[in-house]
Design an enzyme around this catalytic site. Sequence first.
Site, PDB file in Angstrom:
ATOM      1  N   GLY A  12       1.810   8.381   4.081  1.00  0.00           N
ATOM      2  CA  GLY A  12       0.806   9.143   3.341  1.00  0.00           C
ATOM      3  C   GLY A  12       1.064  10.631   3.242  1.00  0.00           C
ATOM      4  O   GLY A  12       0.134  11.401   3.025  1.00  0.00           O
ATOM      5  N   SER A  13       2.341  11.030   3.347  1.00  0.00           N
ATOM      6  CA  SER A  13       2.586  12.474   3.209  1.00  0.00           C
ATOM      7  C   SER A  13       2.294  12.944   1.781  1.00  0.00           C
ATOM      8  O   SER A  13       1.798  14.050   1.570  1.00  0.00           O
ATOM      9  CB  SER A  13       4.001  12.848   3.652  1.00  0.00           C
ATOM     10  OG  SER A  13       4.953  12.353   2.758  1.00  0.00           O
ATOM     11  N   ASN A  14       2.580  12.083   0.807  1.00  0.00           N
ATOM     12  CA  ASN A  14       2.226  12.451  -0.577  1.00  0.00           C
ATOM     13  C   ASN A  14       0.717  12.465  -0.770  1.00  0.00           C
ATOM     14  O   ASN A  14       0.185  13.330  -1.472  1.00  0.00           O
ATOM     15  CB  ASN A  14       2.869  11.492  -1.574  1.00  0.00           C
ATOM     16  CG  ASN A  14       4.292  11.869  -1.880  1.00  0.00           C
ATOM     17  OD1 ASN A  14       4.542  12.861  -2.558  1.00  0.00           O
ATOM     18  ND2 ASN A  14       5.237  11.116  -1.352  1.00  0.00           N
ATOM     19  N   ILE A  87       0.294  -4.068  -8.749  1.00  0.00           N
ATOM     20  CA  ILE A  87      -1.046  -3.870  -9.321  1.00  0.00           C
ATOM     21  C   ILE A  87      -1.299  -4.946 -10.387  1.00  0.00           C
ATOM     22  O   ILE A  87      -0.525  -5.071 -11.342  1.00  0.00           O
ATOM     23  CB  ILE A  87      -1.148  -2.460  -9.965  1.00  0.00           C
ATOM     24  CG1 ILE A  87      -0.844  -1.367  -8.920  1.00  0.00           C
ATOM     25  CG2 ILE A  87      -2.512  -2.244 -10.588  1.00  0.00           C
ATOM     26  CD1 ILE A  87      -1.850  -1.232  -7.811  1.00  0.00           C
ATOM     27  N   ASN A 101       2.062   6.497 -10.580  1.00  0.00           N
ATOM     28  CA  ASN A 101       2.819   6.192  -9.367  1.00  0.00           C
ATOM     29  C   ASN A 101       3.944   7.208  -9.233  1.00  0.00           C
ATOM     30  O   ASN A 101       4.375   7.814 -10.211  1.00  0.00           O
ATOM     31  CB  ASN A 101       3.427   4.780  -9.468  1.00  0.00           C
ATOM     32  CG  ASN A 101       4.157   4.377  -8.205  1.00  0.00           C
ATOM     33  OD1 ASN A 101       3.709   4.698  -7.089  1.00  0.00           O
ATOM     34  ND2 ASN A 101       5.284   3.701  -8.347  1.00  0.00           N
ATOM     35  N   HIS A 103       7.868   7.543  -7.644  1.00  0.00           N
ATOM     36  CA  HIS A 103       8.993   6.729  -7.165  1.00  0.00           C
ATOM     37  C   HIS A 103      10.136   7.664  -6.766  1.00  0.00           C
ATOM     38  O   HIS A 103      10.446   8.605  -7.506  1.00  0.00           O
ATOM     39  CB  HIS A 103       9.442   5.763  -8.272  1.00  0.00           C
ATOM     40  CG  HIS A 103      10.512   4.834  -7.810  1.00  0.00           C
ATOM     41  ND1 HIS A 103      10.238   3.669  -7.110  1.00  0.00           N
ATOM     42  CD2 HIS A 103      11.877   4.916  -7.881  1.00  0.00           C
ATOM     43  CE1 HIS A 103      11.374   3.067  -6.798  1.00  0.00           C
ATOM     44  NE2 HIS A 103      12.376   3.803  -7.259  1.00  0.00           N
TER      45      HIS A 103
HETATM   46  C1  GRF Z   1       7.574   8.208  -1.330  1.00  0.00           C
HETATM   47  O1  GRF Z   1       8.958   8.400  -1.307  1.00  0.00           O
HETATM   48  C2  GRF Z   1       7.143   7.666  -2.679  1.00  0.00           C
HETATM   49  O2  GRF Z   1       7.947   8.083  -3.717  1.00  0.00           O
HETATM   50  C3  GRF Z   1       7.293   6.195  -2.519  1.00  0.00           C
HETATM   51  O3  GRF Z   1       6.962   5.940  -1.176  1.00  0.00           O
HETATM   52  C4  GRF Z   1       7.166   7.096  -0.387  1.00  0.00           C
HETATM   53  C5  GRF Z   1       5.870   7.366   0.298  1.00  0.00           C
HETATM   54  O4  GRF Z   1       5.969   8.367   1.251  1.00  0.00           O
HETATM   55  N1  GRF Z   1       6.557   5.470  -3.524  1.00  0.00           N
HETATM   56  P1  GRF Z   1       4.643   8.908   1.883  1.00  0.00           P
HETATM   57  O5  GRF Z   1       3.868   7.706   2.408  1.00  0.00           O
HETATM   58  O6  GRF Z   1       3.889   9.627   0.820  1.00  0.00           O
HETATM   59  O7  GRF Z   1       5.060   9.811   3.007  1.00  0.00           O
END
Ligand code: GRF
Length: 190
Positions: A12-14, A87, A101, A103
């Site tokens: 969940g860093s994003n 989904i 999303n 990627h």
């Molecule tokens: C990211 O590299 C994103 O592109 C992919 O999964 C990873 C998730 O990383 N879909 P985080 O959980 O956000 O740290």
Amino acid sequence: MKRVAILSSGSGSNAQALIEYFEACENIHVVYVGSNRPKAEVLERADRAEVNNGVFSKSDLLDGTLKDNLDILGVDWVLLAGFLLKIPGDFCNRYKERILNIHPSLLPKFGGKGMFGMNVHKAVYEAREKESGMTIHFVNESYDEGAIVFQGRVDISNLKSPEEIASKVLKLEHKYYPKISEELITLAEE
Ligand code: GRF
């Protein structure tokens, strides 16, 4: 005010980058962080940020329960951030052009079933790519095939491992996902 839900299966860093960025946005509010994995770190991150969060099952996603719950929360946009389940069609239709999303490769390269997390970066490394990056795209029923809205690129020609590629690409994701989603949400709702 547009209401956003973030779905994530992992670290969940994003998701955290999105939450922090939208805290400073007047027109976008994160109302829910959801995960299909009860122990996912993303839920702790949401707790720390005091964002409403919860767990749902694969069948909640498939039978429309999650969609109905997001309706109750008045969710306008869904942002997937490391979400590993496919989904279903009715969910895609409900959020047509309102579901994004991220990627960690330059799609269409290194996308599709099984291409997630380190699998992607290992494949990029083994293919001796000189460049990698991240892609933000709309979501449809096929993995990683929705319309691409943005790609960020990085030179990886000097990198020595998949881990180094992952770290460089992740920085790019944190930089662009919040900013590009804000732009898209704002533009679409004008
Ligand atoms: C990211 O590299 C994103 O592109 C992919 O999964 C990873 C998730 O990383 N879909 P985080 O959980 O956000 O740290």
